[in-house]
Design a protein around this motif. Structure first.
Motif, PDB file in Angstrom:
ATOM      1  N   CYS A 158       0.827  -1.205   0.000  1.00 42.82           N
ATOM      2  CA  CYS A 158       0.000   0.000   0.000  1.00 42.82           C
ATOM      3  C   CYS A 158       0.867   1.264   0.000  1.00 42.82           C
ATOM      4  CB  CYS A 158      -0.953   0.000   1.198  1.00 42.82           C
ATOM      5  SG  CYS A 158      -0.184   0.491   2.752  1.00 42.82           S
ATOM      6  N   ASN A 159       0.249   2.370  -0.320  1.00 44.14           N
ATOM      7  CA  ASN A 159       0.923   3.664  -0.328  1.00 44.14           C
ATOM      8  C   ASN A 159       1.147   4.122   1.115  1.00 44.14           C
ATOM      9  OD1 ASN A 159       1.829   6.263  -0.668  1.00 44.14           O
ATOM     10  ND2 ASN A 159       0.020   6.988  -1.774  1.00 44.14           N
ATOM     11  N   PRO A 160       2.393   4.293   1.549  1.00 42.65           N
ATOM     12  CA  PRO A 160       2.639   4.668   2.947  1.00 42.65           C
ATOM     13  C   PRO A 160       2.160   6.071   3.289  1.00 42.65           C
ATOM     14  CG  PRO A 160       4.684   4.711   1.685  1.00 42.65           C
ATOM     15  CD  PRO A 160       3.646   4.112   0.791  1.00 42.65           C
ATOM     16  N   ASP A 161       1.875   6.886   2.269  1.00 46.49           N
ATOM     17  CA  ASP A 161       1.394   8.244   2.517  1.00 46.49           C
ATOM     18  C   ASP A 161      -0.126   8.287   2.714  1.00 46.49           C
ATOM     19  OD1 ASP A 161       3.960   9.374   2.278  1.00 46.49           O
ATOM     20  OD2 ASP A 161       3.806   9.349   0.090  1.00 46.49           O
ATOM     21  N   ASP A 162      -0.798   7.169   2.442  1.00 51.13           N
ATOM     22  CA  ASP A 162      -2.249   7.100   2.636  1.00 51.13           C
ATOM     23  C   ASP A 162      -2.505   6.621   4.068  1.00 51.13           C
ATOM     24  OD1 ASP A 162      -4.963   6.573   2.659  1.00 51.13           O
ATOM     25  OD2 ASP A 162      -4.987   5.788   0.617  1.00 51.13           O
ATOM     26  N   ALA A 163      -2.634   7.563   4.986  1.00 52.93           N
ATOM     27  CA  ALA A 163      -2.720   7.244   6.410  1.00 52.93           C
ATOM     28  C   ALA A 163      -3.935   6.383   6.739  1.00 52.93           C
ATOM     29  CB  ALA A 163      -2.749   8.534   7.231  1.00 52.93           C
ATOM     30  N   ASP A 164      -5.068   6.664   6.121  1.00 56.91           N
ATOM     31  CA  ASP A 164      -6.288   5.909   6.424  1.00 56.91           C
ATOM     32  C   ASP A 164      -6.156   4.450   5.983  1.00 56.91           C
ATOM     33  OD1 ASP A 164      -7.440   8.166   7.485  1.00 56.91           O
ATOM     34  OD2 ASP A 164      -8.472   8.720   5.627  1.00 56.91           O
ATOM     35  N   GLN A 165      -5.667   4.237   4.756  1.00 51.49           N
ATOM     36  CA  GLN A 165      -5.495   2.872   4.268  1.00 51.49           C
ATOM     37  C   GLN A 165      -4.454   2.128   5.089  1.00 51.49           C
ATOM     38  OE1 GLN A 165      -3.604   2.279   0.435  1.00 51.49           O
ATOM     39  NE2 GLN A 165      -4.995   0.584  -0.065  1.00 51.49           N
ATOM     40  N   LEU A 166      -3.372   2.808   5.427  1.00 58.05           N
ATOM     41  CA  LEU A 166      -2.306   2.192   6.214  1.00 58.05           C
ATOM     42  C   LEU A 166      -2.820   1.763   7.586  1.00 58.05           C
ATOM     43  CD1 LEU A 166       0.747   1.593   5.871  1.00 58.05           C
ATOM     44  CD2 LEU A 166       1.194   3.719   7.098  1.00 58.05           C
ATOM     45  N   ALA A 167      -3.631   2.604   8.212  1.00 52.41           N
ATOM     46  CA  ALA A 167      -4.185   2.284   9.528  1.00 52.41           C
ATOM     47  C   ALA A 167      -5.137   1.096   9.451  1.00 52.41           C
ATOM     48  CB  ALA A 167      -4.890   3.500  10.105  1.00 52.41           C
ATOM     49  N   ALA A 168      -5.982   1.076   8.408  1.00 49.66           N
ATOM     50  CA  ALA A 168      -6.951  -0.015   8.254  1.00 49.66           C
ATOM     51  C   ALA A 168      -6.249  -1.348   8.008  1.00 49.66           C
ATOM     52  CB  ALA A 168      -7.913   0.295   7.119  1.00 49.66           C
ATOM     53  N   LEU A 169      -5.265  -1.350   7.111  1.00 45.09           N
ATOM     54  CA  LEU A 169      -4.556  -2.586   6.789  1.00 45.09           C
ATOM     55  C   LEU A 169      -3.680  -3.053   7.952  1.00 45.09           C
ATOM     56  CD1 LEU A 169      -3.544  -1.818   3.087  1.00 45.09           C
ATOM     57  CD2 LEU A 169      -5.291  -3.420   3.882  1.00 45.09           C
ATOM     58  N   SER A 170      -3.069  -2.115   8.665  1.00 47.34           N
ATOM     59  CA  SER A 170      -2.260  -2.473   9.833  1.00 47.34           C
ATOM     60  C   SER A 170      -3.137  -3.103  10.908  1.00 47.34           C
ATOM     61  CB  SER A 170      -1.550  -1.232  10.392  1.00 47.34           C
ATOM     62  OG  SER A 170      -0.635  -0.700   9.466  1.00 47.34           O
ATOM     63  N   GLY A 171      -4.301  -2.518  11.126  1.00 49.94           N
ATOM     64  CA  GLY A 171      -5.216  -3.064  12.122  1.00 49.94           C
ATOM     65  C   GLY A 171      -5.686  -4.459  11.765  1.00 49.94           C
ATOM     66  N   SER A 172      -5.958  -4.686  10.482  1.00 47.64           N
ATOM     67  CA  SER A 172      -6.396  -6.014  10.022  1.00 47.64           C
ATOM     68  C   SER A 172      -5.289  -7.045  10.219  1.00 47.64           C
ATOM     69  CB  SER A 172      -6.792  -5.934   8.549  1.00 47.64           C
ATOM     70  OG  SER A 172      -7.164  -7.206   8.056  1.00 47.64           O
ATOM     71  N   TYR A 173      -4.065  -6.668   9.890  1.00 48.64           N
ATOM     72  CA  TYR A 173      -2.946  -7.601  10.042  1.00 48.64           C
ATOM     73  C   TYR A 173      -2.674  -7.893  11.515  1.00 48.64           C
ATOM     74  CZ  TYR A 173       1.755  -9.564   9.760  1.00 48.64           C
ATOM     75  OH  TYR A 173       2.844 -10.382   9.894  1.00 48.64           O
ATOM     76  N   LEU A 174      -2.699  -6.860  12.346  1.00 48.57           N
ATOM     77  CA  LEU A 174      -2.447  -7.047  13.775  1.00 48.57           C
ATOM     78  C   LEU A 174      -3.512  -7.930  14.420  1.00 48.57           C
ATOM     79  CD1 LEU A 174      -1.291  -3.447  14.736  1.00 48.57           C
ATOM     80  CD2 LEU A 174       0.031  -5.554  15.086  1.00 48.57           C
ATOM     81  N   LYS A 175      -4.752  -7.777  13.976  1.00 44.14           N
ATOM     82  CA  LYS A 175      -5.832  -8.604  14.515  1.00 44.14           C
ATOM     83  C   LYS A 175      -5.614 -10.073  14.182  1.00 44.14           C
ATOM     84  CE  LYS A 175     -10.888  -9.039  14.537  1.00 44.14           C
ATOM     85  NZ  LYS A 175     -12.170  -8.485  14.007  1.00 44.14           N
TER      86      LYS A 175
END
Length: 256
Positions: A27-44
């Motif tokens: 994902c684009n590291p500058d897209d804060a919303d997408q990064l947060a959503a994908l990080s949360g999904s992976y961490l879960k």
């Protein structure tokens, strides 16, 4: 063999993690919303896999570093829950970015070899299971300007309870005292030389697993890797024989 069945099971358990990691990694590291959503999904998903670990079990954790140059390098953590309740972390890396923090040896000139597997043993559960630590680990790994320093200078020393350099010196003393009983993670390996760190990271992981889980000798571990590469060539050959033409998108992908 039973050992290889265990290795297969490990990769099957890790498959959902890789599926969650891939979109986060790309994902684009500058897209804060997408990064947060994908990080949360992976961490879960990662928390769920860790919660299912029992004494003596292992878990393959996909990880990586997104470099300031825009390139990416793959890392892998082999997590083991010991019978005592403590944990063992094996950080496997083949990229120069990460290997600058690993132990190195010039005992076989002109080759410079590294311990591509960095081992942290007897990590207390209160540290290994700390959700804030795992969140920081994932967050720093997908930043576009990471150089490995957050992982090696802060996160891993916090697990070990001592600075990384102190841990490496003490670890070398432990390896020398163990002699032939030393773990496969202590082996000196030649790093990648042609920007193949993502592939080499996986082959280094495979070597640790066949040595420790399947119980193979060094010679048989090398043979197992050669057999794996041979099978991949056989599969590629079959693909070439069955595919008569390439689509526009496939040609574009090959050019890329």
């Amino acid at each position: 063999p039973a050992g290889f069945k265990k290795i297969l099971d490990l990769f099957q358990v890790a498959e959902p993690l890789y599926k969650k990691w891939q979109p986060l990694w790309m994902c684009n590291p500058d897209d804060a919303d997408q990064l947060a959503a994908l990080s949360g999904s992976y961490l879960k998903r990662l928390a769920s896999c860790r919660a299912e670990m029992t004494a003596g079990s292992q878990l393959i954790v996909p990880l990586g570093l997104r470099l300031e140059s825009g390139n990416r390098t793959l890392l892998t953590i082999l997590l083991e829950k010991k019978a005592s309740g403590r944990y063992r972390f094996v950080v496997i890396c083949s990229s120069p970015v990460g290997l600058q923090y690993h132990a190195a040896s010039a005992a076989e000139p002109p080759k410079l070899k590294y311990r591509t597997a960095l081992e942290l043993d007897n990590v207390p559960p209160e540290r290994a299971e700390d959700e804030a630590w795992w969140m920081m680990l994932i967050t720093t790994s997908v930043q576009h300007d990471s150089d490995g320093s957050p992982l090696y200078d802060k996160l891993l020393p916090w697990l070990a309870g001592v600075p990384l350099q102190h841990m490496l010196v003490r670890q070398q003393e432990d390896y020398e005292a163990a002699g032939e009983k030393v773990s496969a993670a202590s082996e000196w390996r030649t790093p990648q030389q042609a920007k193949t760190d993502s592939w080499r990271s996986m082959t280094f992981l495979f070597r640790v697993l066949v040595r420790e889980v399947a119980g193979l000798t060094k010679a048989r571990a090398k043979l197992a890797k050669w057999t794996l590469r041979k099978q991949m060539v056989v599969m590629a050959t079959k693909d070439l024989q069955s595919v008569k033409h390439l689509s526009v998108s496939e040609r574009r992908l090959l050019r890329f």
